[in-house]
Scaffold this motif. Structure first.
Motif, PDB file in Angstrom:
ATOM      1  N   LEU A   1       0.823  -1.208   0.000  1.00  0.00           N
ATOM      2  CA  LEU A   1       0.000   0.000   0.000  1.00  0.00           C
ATOM      3  C   LEU A   1       0.860   1.262   0.000  1.00  0.00           C
ATOM      4  O   LEU A   1       0.529   2.247  -0.671  1.00  0.00           O
ATOM      5  N   ALA A   2       1.970   1.227   0.730  1.00  0.00           N
ATOM      6  CA  ALA A   2       2.878   2.381   0.719  1.00  0.00           C
ATOM      7  C   ALA A   2       3.445   2.587  -0.684  1.00  0.00           C
ATOM      8  O   ALA A   2       3.564   3.728  -1.158  1.00  0.00           O
ATOM      9  N   ALA A   3       3.780   1.493  -1.370  1.00  0.00           N
ATOM     10  CA  ALA A   3       4.286   1.597  -2.744  1.00  0.00           C
ATOM     11  C   ALA A   3       3.201   2.124  -3.686  1.00  0.00           C
ATOM     12  O   ALA A   3       3.485   2.959  -4.558  1.00  0.00           O
ATOM     13  N   ASN A   4       1.967   1.656  -3.507  1.00  0.00           N
ATOM     14  CA  ASN A   4       0.857   2.172  -4.317  1.00  0.00           C
ATOM     15  C   ASN A   4       0.689   3.672  -4.098  1.00  0.00           C
ATOM     16  O   ASN A   4       0.468   4.433  -5.053  1.00  0.00           O
ATOM     17  N   LEU A   5       0.800   4.092  -2.857  1.00  0.00           N
ATOM     18  CA  LEU A   5       0.688   5.504  -2.522  1.00  0.00           C
ATOM     19  C   LEU A   5       1.774   6.311  -3.239  1.00  0.00           C
ATOM     20  O   LEU A   5       1.503   7.360  -3.824  1.00  0.00           O
ATOM     21  N   LEU A   6       2.986   5.798  -3.232  1.00  0.00           N
ATOM     22  CA  LEU A   6       4.078   6.467  -3.941  1.00  0.00           C
ATOM     23  C   LEU A   6       3.789   6.573  -5.430  1.00  0.00           C
ATOM     24  O   LEU A   6       4.020   7.625  -6.050  1.00  0.00           O
ATOM     25  N   MET A   7       3.280   5.506  -6.035  1.00  0.00           N
ATOM     26  CA  MET A   7       2.974   5.531  -7.466  1.00  0.00           C
ATOM     27  C   MET A   7       1.900   6.569  -7.783  1.00  0.00           C
ATOM     28  O   MET A   7       1.994   7.291  -8.785  1.00  0.00           O
ATOM     29  N   ILE A   8       0.882   6.641  -6.936  1.00  0.00           N
ATOM     30  CA  ILE A   8      -0.175   7.634  -7.147  1.00  0.00           C
ATOM     31  C   ILE A   8       0.410   9.047  -7.101  1.00  0.00           C
ATOM     32  O   ILE A   8       0.116   9.887  -7.952  1.00  0.00           O
ATOM     33  N   VAL A   9       1.264   9.296  -6.105  1.00  0.00           N
ATOM     34  CA  VAL A   9       1.869  10.627  -5.974  1.00  0.00           C
ATOM     35  C   VAL A   9       2.783  10.923  -7.163  1.00  0.00           C
ATOM     36  O   VAL A   9       2.746  12.024  -7.722  1.00  0.00           O
ATOM     37  N   ILE A  10       3.579   9.943  -7.560  1.00  0.00           N
ATOM     38  CA  ILE A  10       4.507  10.161  -8.675  1.00  0.00           C
ATOM     39  C   ILE A  10       3.738  10.452  -9.962  1.00  0.00           C
ATOM     40  O   ILE A  10       3.983  11.465 -10.629  1.00  0.00           O
ATOM     41  N   PHE A  11       2.811   9.569 -10.340  1.00  0.00           N
ATOM     42  CA  PHE A  11       2.084   9.749 -11.601  1.00  0.00           C
ATOM     43  C   PHE A  11       1.223  11.007 -11.580  1.00  0.00           C
ATOM     44  O   PHE A  11       1.308  11.845 -12.470  1.00  0.00           O
ATOM     45  N   SER A  12       0.385  11.133 -10.566  1.00  0.00           N
ATOM     46  CA  SER A  12      -0.551  12.264 -10.530  1.00  0.00           C
ATOM     47  C   SER A  12       0.172  13.580 -10.324  1.00  0.00           C
ATOM     48  O   SER A  12      -0.165  14.575 -10.961  1.00  0.00           O
ATOM     49  N   GLY A  13       1.143  13.579  -9.426  1.00  0.00           N
ATOM     50  CA  GLY A  13       1.884  14.817  -9.181  1.00  0.00           C
ATOM     51  C   GLY A  13       2.618  15.284 -10.419  1.00  0.00           C
ATOM     52  O   GLY A  13       2.573  16.461 -10.774  1.00  0.00           O
ATOM     53  N   TYR A  14       3.301  14.370 -11.084  1.00  0.00           N
ATOM     54  CA  TYR A  14       4.041  14.742 -12.289  1.00  0.00           C
ATOM     55  C   TYR A  14       3.092  15.281 -13.350  1.00  0.00           C
ATOM     56  O   TYR A  14       3.332  16.336 -13.945  1.00  0.00           O
TER      57      TYR A  14
END
Length: 175
Positions: free
Chosen positions: A65-78
């Protein structure tokens, strides 16, 4: 002069790109920790108890879940703050990528944090003898703060989106 300032400010969004690359490096660290946890879990399988099995699985889910959270932040933030990813031809591209606005990103983040907090709390309850009543009380309070914050954030977004819809409907010409 105004145009130069505006172009400079717009170009400054690229200063965020190294941060997203850093988050990708943090994702690699999470993968390493996940693999270490998985290996330690596999090694105790011959003598594992039910509680140890559940705690081991919860630890892996927590990292996932922490990794999923990172992916969401990376993709959406970028995509929201730096530049669109030109990956329309990629068949493996997540459906939500490019669709999550800042409001959706906040809700996904809070939901992920609540899920991670809930799993951590479940791990604590599975091994209750390691914690004092005071520590457990604070963990429950912190989890409830996350849950209430998530509900309030969702309510605020709902109110704001309904206000936009009402404002838009009020400006439409009546035939």
């Amino acid at each position: 002069m105004e145009r130069l300032i505006e172009r400079s400010l717009f170009a400054s969004r690229w200063m965020m790109a190294p941060m997203y690359l850093g988050l990708a490096a943090a994702l690699a660290i999470l993968v390493w920790v996940f693999l270490r946890e998985l290996w330690a879990f596999v090694l105790i399988v011959p003598v594992i108890t039910v509680n140890d099995a559940i705690l081991g699985v919860l630890a892996l889910i927590d990292l996932s879940l922490a990794a999923n959270l990172l992916m969401i932040v990376i993709f959406s933030g970028y995509e929201n703050f730096v530049s669109r990813m030109e990956l329309d031809q990629e068949k493996d591209r997540p459906e939500w990528q490019g669709e999550v606005d800042f409001s959706g990103l906040k809700l996904k983040l809070v939901a992920s944090i609540v899920a991670i907090s809930g799993i951590h709390l479940l791990k604590v309850f599975m091994d209750v003898s390691k914690y004092t009543a005071e520590q457990m009380r604070w963990m429950v309070i912190i989890h409830l703060v996350f849950v209430i914050s998530g509900v309030l954030l969702a309510a605020m977004d709902w109110i704001a989106s309904n206000a936009k819809i009402r404002k838009k409907a009020a400006t439409l010409p009546v035939d």
